[in-house]
Write a protein that holds these residues in place. Sequence first.
Motif, short mmCIF file in Angstrom:
data_model
loop_
_atom_site.label_atom_id
_atom_site.label_comp_id
_atom_site.label_asym_id
_atom_site.label_seq_id
_atom_site.Cartn_x
_atom_site.Cartn_y
_atom_site.Cartn_z
N ASP A 164 29.59 14.34 30.99
CA ASP A 164 30.14 15.27 31.98
C ASP A 164 29.31 16.53 32.14
O ASP A 164 29.52 17.31 33.08
N ASP A 165 28.36 16.77 31.21
CA ASP A 165 27.43 17.89 31.38
C ASP A 165 26.48 17.65 32.54
O ASP A 165 25.87 18.58 33.05
N TYR A 166 26.34 16.38 32.95
CA TYR A 166 25.33 16.04 33.95
C TYR A 166 25.92 15.52 35.26
O TYR A 166 25.25 15.55 36.30
N VAL A 167 27.15 15.00 35.21
CA VAL A 167 27.71 14.39 36.41
C VAL A 167 29.22 14.68 36.47
O VAL A 167 29.90 14.75 35.44
N ASN A 168 29.72 14.85 37.68
CA ASN A 168 31.13 15.15 37.90
C ASN A 168 32.00 13.97 37.45
O ASN A 168 31.85 12.86 37.97
N LEU A 187 21.97 11.36 35.94
CA LEU A 187 21.82 11.06 34.51
C LEU A 187 20.38 10.74 34.11
O LEU A 187 20.02 10.84 32.94
N LEU A 188 19.58 10.33 35.08
CA LEU A 188 18.22 9.86 34.79
C LEU A 188 17.38 10.97 34.16
O LEU A 188 17.29 12.08 34.68
N LYS A 242 29.69 10.06 25.32
CA LYS A 242 31.12 10.13 25.62
C LYS A 242 31.37 11.20 26.66
O LYS A 242 30.54 12.09 26.89
N PRO A 243 32.53 11.16 27.32
CA PRO A 243 32.87 12.22 28.27
C PRO A 243 33.33 13.47 27.53
O PRO A 243 33.69 13.41 26.36
N CYS A 244 33.32 14.60 28.21
CA CYS A 244 33.83 15.82 27.59
C CYS A 244 35.32 15.68 27.31
O CYS A 244 36.05 15.02 28.05
N GLY A 245 35.80 16.37 26.28
CA GLY A 245 37.23 16.35 25.97
C GLY A 245 37.63 15.09 25.30
O GLY A 245 38.82 14.87 25.13
#
Length: 576
Positions: free
Chosen positions: A495-499, A529-530, A573-576
Motif C-alpha cells: 500500500d506504500d506504492y499503490v492505492n 509496483l515495478l 503484505k498490505p498496510c494494517g
Amino acid sequence: MHSRKSVLFNNDSVWTKRNSEDMFDITMGSFDGAEICELVGSYILSHLSKKLGKENTGLYRDDGLAITSSKSARQCEKLKKELTSIFHAFDLRITIQANIKTTNFLDVTFNLENASYQPYSKPNNQLLYVDRRSNHPPTILEQIPTSVNSRISSISDCEATFKKAAPDFEKALKQNGHTYKMKFEPPSPNNENKRKRSRQIIWYNPPFNKAVKTNIGRTFLNLIKTHFLEGHRLHKLFNKNNVKEHAWIPISPDSDTTGVVTPIHFTSVMFMLPGRLLPRNDPEKIETPNFDVLISDGSFVPNGIVPTFITKTLPNHFTIATGLYEESHGIVANDMYDPVLNEKFHIGGEDSTSSKWWDVGAEPIWVTNQKHGGRTGVYYWPGSETEIMGTRPNRYKINSDTTPFETRIDDVIDWFTDEDPINLGLLYFNEPDHTGQTSGPESDEILDVIRMCDDTIGYLIQKLQEADLYEKINILITSDHGMTELSPDRLIQLDDYVNPDLYDLVDSSPVAAIYPFDDRNTMAIYNALLARHPNMTVYLKDSIPDHFHYKHNRRIMPIIAVADEGGVSLVIKPCG
C-alpha cells in the motif's frame, strides 16, 4: 503381402477359408494375431500416408479413417479411386466412403462440420460387461465401471454429451451387477514438460480361480529373493524392484497372512514432515539417530528437495500427489480466487474440501492406485477428504492437528495389516512446520521439535518391525517446502506504492497474488509496483517466467509480486 498364411492346422493341412485356397485371415485368437495385424497395417499405412499425409490417416486393425480438406467432391472421388488401387495392389478388397462430414469410427462418431464427437454404438448392439459375480479377480471387476466411465468421458466432447450417453452404459453395468454412478471426467491438462521414465518390469501373473487357495505368489517372490542375491550375475534382472506380482490368488488360511491379496504394483508409505528439519546455521548441533537409521538402510537427498513455485503448503502437497505443477493441477496457492466460480478459496475454510476446487482434471496418486486395483489410506493429506474423479481414498481421516503422531502411525500400520489391507499410505505431520512458523526455523524451540520428529520416526520403525513390514514396503519421507527467518523490520508494504482500493490481495507472502478490481487498472497497478523495491520482482501474468510453470491457469492472478530472500527476510503484505 502374404506375411504368412496361418498358424492353424486341420487334418495336417494349413487352415484356409472354405472353398478358397488363395484367401486367408489373421485368425482371431492366434497367438500373434494382433502383432501381424499391426505389422500389415503399418505397411499399408506407409503407402496411404504418401497420398494423405501421416497426420491425416489412421488404422486400427481393419478399420481406417482419413481426413481431407480443401478438396472438391470430384477430387475426393478421384482420391478414393487412388486409395482403392493401393489396396488392390495387395490383393485386398476395401470399401471407402467419400465426401462425408460425419462418420462412425470404432466407438466414436465424429462430426467435422462442428468439430464435435460422441460415443457410438452399432444399431441393435447390446452392451455387455463381465458380471460382478463371475469368477474373475475382484480387483479386475472393480476396475470395470471406472474404465467404462473413463472411456465414455474421453470420447465425449463435453459434459452434456457424456450425460446423454451415460444412462445406457449405467444400465448395462447395473444389469451385470455393477452399481456405479457415472460422472464426467474432463481431459487432464497437458504437461509437455512432464518427465517420462520407463522401467523394465517383469510381471508374474498366477492364474485366478475363486475355488483355489494358495500362497504361490509370495512363494514365487521368495524364490527370486533367495536365488538371485545381490552379487548374482542376474540380480539386476531379477530383484524385488523389477519383478512384480499380480497377486490375484486368495491366500490359504494356513499362510502367515489372511484375506485376499490385491494386485500390487508397489507397496509404499509416504510421510510428510513440512518445513526444514535441520537448522541452516549449524545442522550438526542436533542428533537424529532414527533418521540416520533410515538413511543407512536406504538413501536420501543431501541438498533437500526443490519445491515448486510457489513454495506453499497446499500447492506443493498436491504437486507431490499428482506429479504436476500448480498451473496444471489447479491448486495454485493457499488462498485463491477462481474467476469462473467467482469464489474465493481459503486454506482451512469451510469450503476448502469441495470438489470444485480439487477435481479439475489432475489425478492424485491415490486415485491412480485405486484405478489399477490397489487400496489406499490417506491421513490428513490435502485433497484426500475430497471426491476426485468420482473416487475417495479407501481409508482417510478428517484433518485434525491435535491427533498424536503415534496414533497416526498406529492407524496407518493397522490399515496395512487388517483384513482388507492397503498397499499405499500417505501420512501428514504438522511439525516442524507449525513451530517453525511460530518460533522461527533457527529457534531453540525448533530443536526440541526436531528431536520429537526423530523420536516419531523411531516409533515408526519399531511399529513397522513389529508388524513385519519394515523390509517389505517402501518408505518415503519428504517435505513440501523449506523455511527462512523473518525480520519484522524488513517488510514490503504494497500500500506504500499503490492505492489499496484498486486491488484485492488474494494471497500474500512470499508471492503476492494481486487481482485488480477493474481490468483497466492492471497496467497502472503493475507500473506502480515495478522496480519500487530492490528485493521485490513484479510480473504480469503473461510475463511470468516459463520455468516457474505458473502461468496457464485461471486461478493465477493478473499480477504477482515475488519477494526475494536476498540475504534478508521479506514479507509482502498490505498496510494494517
